[in-house]
Structures are given as structure tokens and as C-alpha cells.
Design an enzyme around this catalytic site. Structure first.
Site, PDB file in Angstrom:
ATOM      1  CG  HIS A 134      14.123 -61.909  15.302  1.00  0.00           C
ATOM      2  ND1 HIS A 134      14.267 -61.855  16.665  1.00  0.00           N
ATOM      3  CD2 HIS A 134      14.018 -63.221  14.973  1.00  0.00           C
ATOM      4  CE1 HIS A 134      14.257 -63.090  17.138  1.00  0.00           C
ATOM      5  NE2 HIS A 134      14.109 -63.941  16.137  1.00  0.00           N
ATOM      6  CD  GLU A 182      10.474 -66.010  14.650  1.00  0.00           C
ATOM      7  OE1 GLU A 182      11.007 -67.106  14.523  1.00  0.00           O
ATOM      8  OE2 GLU A 182      11.100 -64.974  14.949  1.00  0.00           O
ATOM      9  N   GLY A 234      15.553 -70.855  15.359  1.00  0.00           N
ATOM     10  CA  GLY A 234      16.684 -70.220  16.034  1.00  0.00           C
ATOM     11  C   GLY A 234      17.639 -71.266  16.570  1.00  0.00           C
ATOM     12  N   GLY A 235      17.516 -71.576  17.858  1.00  0.00           N
ATOM     13  CA  GLY A 235      18.467 -72.454  18.544  1.00  0.00           C
ATOM     14  C   GLY A 235      18.766 -73.755  17.816  1.00  0.00           C
ATOM     15  CB  SER A 275      10.322 -73.514  21.060  1.00  0.00           C
ATOM     16  OG  SER A 275      10.857 -72.567  21.977  1.00  0.00           O
ATOM     17  CG  ASN A 304      17.805 -65.712  13.533  1.00  0.00           C
ATOM     18  OD1 ASN A 304      18.941 -65.270  13.367  1.00  0.00           O
ATOM     19  ND2 ASN A 304      16.909 -65.112  14.301  1.00  0.00           N
ATOM     20  CD1 TRP A 305      22.374 -70.558  11.997  1.00  0.00           C
ATOM     21  CD2 TRP A 305      24.610 -70.393  12.020  1.00  0.00           C
ATOM     22  NE1 TRP A 305      22.892 -71.699  11.433  1.00  0.00           N
ATOM     23  CE2 TRP A 305      24.257 -71.624  11.432  1.00  0.00           C
ATOM     24  CE3 TRP A 305      25.963 -70.060  12.133  1.00  0.00           C
ATOM     25  CZ2 TRP A 305      25.217 -72.538  10.971  1.00  0.00           C
ATOM     26  CZ3 TRP A 305      26.915 -70.957  11.666  1.00  0.00           C
ATOM     27  CH2 TRP A 305      26.539 -72.190  11.100  1.00  0.00           C
ATOM     28  CE  LYS A 306      17.395 -66.446  17.803  1.00  0.00           C
ATOM     29  NZ  LYS A 306      16.447 -66.299  18.882  1.00  0.00           N
ATOM     30  CD  GLU A 352      16.266 -62.842  19.664  1.00  0.00           C
ATOM     31  OE1 GLU A 352      17.213 -62.841  18.851  1.00  0.00           O
ATOM     32  OE2 GLU A 352      15.782 -63.889  20.141  1.00  0.00           O
ATOM     33  N   GLY A 405      12.906 -69.336  21.943  1.00  0.00           N
ATOM     34  CA  GLY A 405      13.962 -69.755  22.862  1.00  0.00           C
ATOM     35  C   GLY A 405      13.474 -70.256  24.203  1.00  0.00           C
TER      36      GLY A 405
HETATM   37  C1  PEP Z   1      13.937 -67.137  16.441  1.00  0.00           C
HETATM   38  O1  PEP Z   1      14.648 -66.454  17.175  1.00  0.00           O
HETATM   39  O2  PEP Z   1      13.588 -66.714  15.339  1.00  0.00           O
HETATM   40  C2  PEP Z   1      13.520 -68.443  16.920  1.00  0.00           C
HETATM   41  C3  PEP Z   1      12.487 -69.001  16.344  1.00  0.00           C
HETATM   42  O3  PEP Z   1      14.237 -68.968  17.960  1.00  0.00           O
HETATM   43  P1  PEP Z   1      14.038 -70.413  18.621  1.00  0.00           P
HETATM   44  O4  PEP Z   1      13.853 -71.416  17.507  1.00  0.00           O
HETATM   45  O5  PEP Z   1      15.309 -70.656  19.382  1.00  0.00           O
HETATM   46  O6  PEP Z   1      12.842 -70.342  19.488  1.00  0.00           O
END
Ligand code: PEP
Length: 252
Positions: free
Chosen positions: A99, A169, A235-236, A214, A13-15, A101, A175
């Protein structure tokens, strides 16, 4: 169902990250994908501006492109929104809905998430439906209650394993660099599997349940080999091809 009996999915997920120049980084993902053929599926969910470009580049690679959100309606007067049909038209094969967010920044309710998942099915997309508890809810030992209610409210009836993926999640793990213990992940994934099997019968055993929060190459081996963890939503670490592929490498 034991992890490993379903083809795992590692979705990035590049957001709100990525410009035209990011095609170079994505090309590295495509180059690494061949080693995973038959062992794991890769998906990249870039910002909507890059979907058509990435989908074209990914053709024939086995890498799927996904959206990060969609509107419930197929078209209409919704300035700034994107429909599931538009994502499919641009070459996406999937879309993330619900999600945390989106639930937080845009006050999305379970009913809205369910309508978006239904829209994804209508457009022929796989819906990746996200659920997960807030830190205070975990501390109050309400995780299963919260996740159970989100599943009940966010999933459309009659979903098939091809149409639906769940991403567990924990909001506090996104994050933050924090992750639940393997025992906590196992407990929630087993709970989700039971709920899916109760609701969708045989299909419920085939719906993939991703862990997200994470995930990095350093912890992927521990987190993604837990029973009923059928891949990751990243994500990141998905923004760097070496990290993203390093996570997926546990399936090689
Ligand atoms: C996400 O936003 O779906 C996610 C899992 O982010 P991260 O891997 O950065 O925690």
C-alpha cells in the site's frame, strides 16, 4: 478482458481504525453480504487486533478477512511485526501488501513488497499488491512507466489468479476526494492486464485488478464498470457499512 467476466471483489481497508466496538459496524456488513452472493465478493481488512474476532463472526458469510501488511519471514526477531502465517492463523484469507502508505511511511521498496507477496503465497493467503503513481509522476506522463516498474518488481513469479489481486491506486487519489477520469482508469487497467497476461499467461487474464482511491457510492457506478476494473479497494468509505455496501451494490 471485460469487467464482469470475473467475480468482482470489493475490499475495505480500515487502516489504523477500529476498536472492539467496531464489531457492530462489521455486523452490518455481514448482514448486507447475502444480497451479493454469487455476484461479488466482500473483504474487510481491519487492524490486526480485530482479525480473529471478525474472522469468527464472518464464518459462513462469504466475507473474507484480510490483513493490511505482513513481514516477509514466517517468524523471528522482528519486534512489532506480524507474519503472513500469523494472519492466516488468526483467520485471514488475504493480505494487502505494498500500500502506498507502507511504501511512504516505511520506505518499502518493490523488492520488499515482492517478498511480502511471496510470504502471503507461502502462508496460503491471497496477496493484494498495490501499485500507483504519485501526482507529479502523472503530471510528467510517467504513470505507465511507474506502474510497469512496480508490477515488474513487486510481483512474484508463477502467481495464480487465486493467489494474486492487483490494486491500482493513484497515490494522489487516496483519501483526497479526487479520482482519475474514467479514460485514465481504463488506460492503466488495460496496461496492467496486458502486463499480467504477458507475465502469467492464462492466469494473467483471471487475476483481478481493483481500482482504489476515493471510491464512494456516488462514483462507484462510473469507476467500477470500466473495462478491466474487477472491483475496488476502499479506504475511508469502508468504515461505514452503509457506504461500503453502497459501493458493492452496483453489482447486485
Ligand atoms: C486506500 O487507502 O487504499 C484507499 C483507497 O483510500 P480511500 O478510499 O480513502 O481513498
Amino acid at each position: 478482458m471485460a469487467a464482469g467476466s470475473l467475480i468482482p471483489l470489493v475490499a475495505g481497508n480500515w487502516k489504523m481504525n477500529g476498536l472492539a466496538a467496531s464489531r457492530t459496524e462489521f455486523a452490518k456488513v455481514l448482514a448486507g453480504a447475502a444480497e451479493l452472493t454469487g455476484k461479488a465478493e466482500l473483504m474487510v481488512c481491519p487492524p490486526v487486533t480485530l482479525i480473529r474476532d471478525f474472522a469468527g463472526a464472518a464464518r459462513g458469510s462469504g466475507v473474507t478477512i484480510g490483513g493490511q501488511d505482513c513481514h516477509a519471514d514466517p517468524s523471528g526477531a522482528h519486534t512489532g511485526d506480524i507474519s503472513a502465517e500469523m494472519l492466516a492463523d488468526a483467520g485471514a484469507g488475504a493480505v494487502i501488501v505494498g500500500h502506498s502508505e507502507r511504501r511512504t511511511d516505511h520506505q518499502e521498496t518493490d523488492a520488499m513488497v515482492r517478498a511480502k507477496a511471496q510470504a502471503a503465497f507461502r502462508a496460503g493467503l491471497t496477496a493484494i499488491v498495490c501499485v500507483g503513481e504519485q501526482r507529479g509522476q502523472r503530471e510528467a506522463r510517467k504513470t505507465l512507466e511507474v506502474v510497469g516498474a512496480q508490477l515488474q518488481g513487486s510481483l512474484p513469479d508463477g502467481a495464480t489468479a487465486a493467489q494474486l489481486v492487483i490494486a491500482y491506486e493513484p497515490v494522489w487519489a487516496i483519501g483526497s476526494g479526487l479520482t482519475p477520469t474514467p479514460a485514465d482508469v481504463a488506460e492503466v487497467h488495460a496496461f496492467i492486464r496486458k502486463r499480467l497476461s504477458d507475465r502469467f499467461s492464462a492466469a494473467g487474464g483471471r487475476i483481478r485488478i481493483l481500482y482504489g482511491g476515493s471510491v464512494k457510492p456516488a462514483n462507484a457506478g462510473e469507476l467500477l464498470t470500466i473495462s478491466d476494473v474487477n472491483g475496488a479497494l476502499v479506504g475511508g468509505a469502508s468504515l461505514k457499512a452503509t457506504d461500503f455496501l453502497g459501493i458493492a451494490a452496483i453489482y447486485r
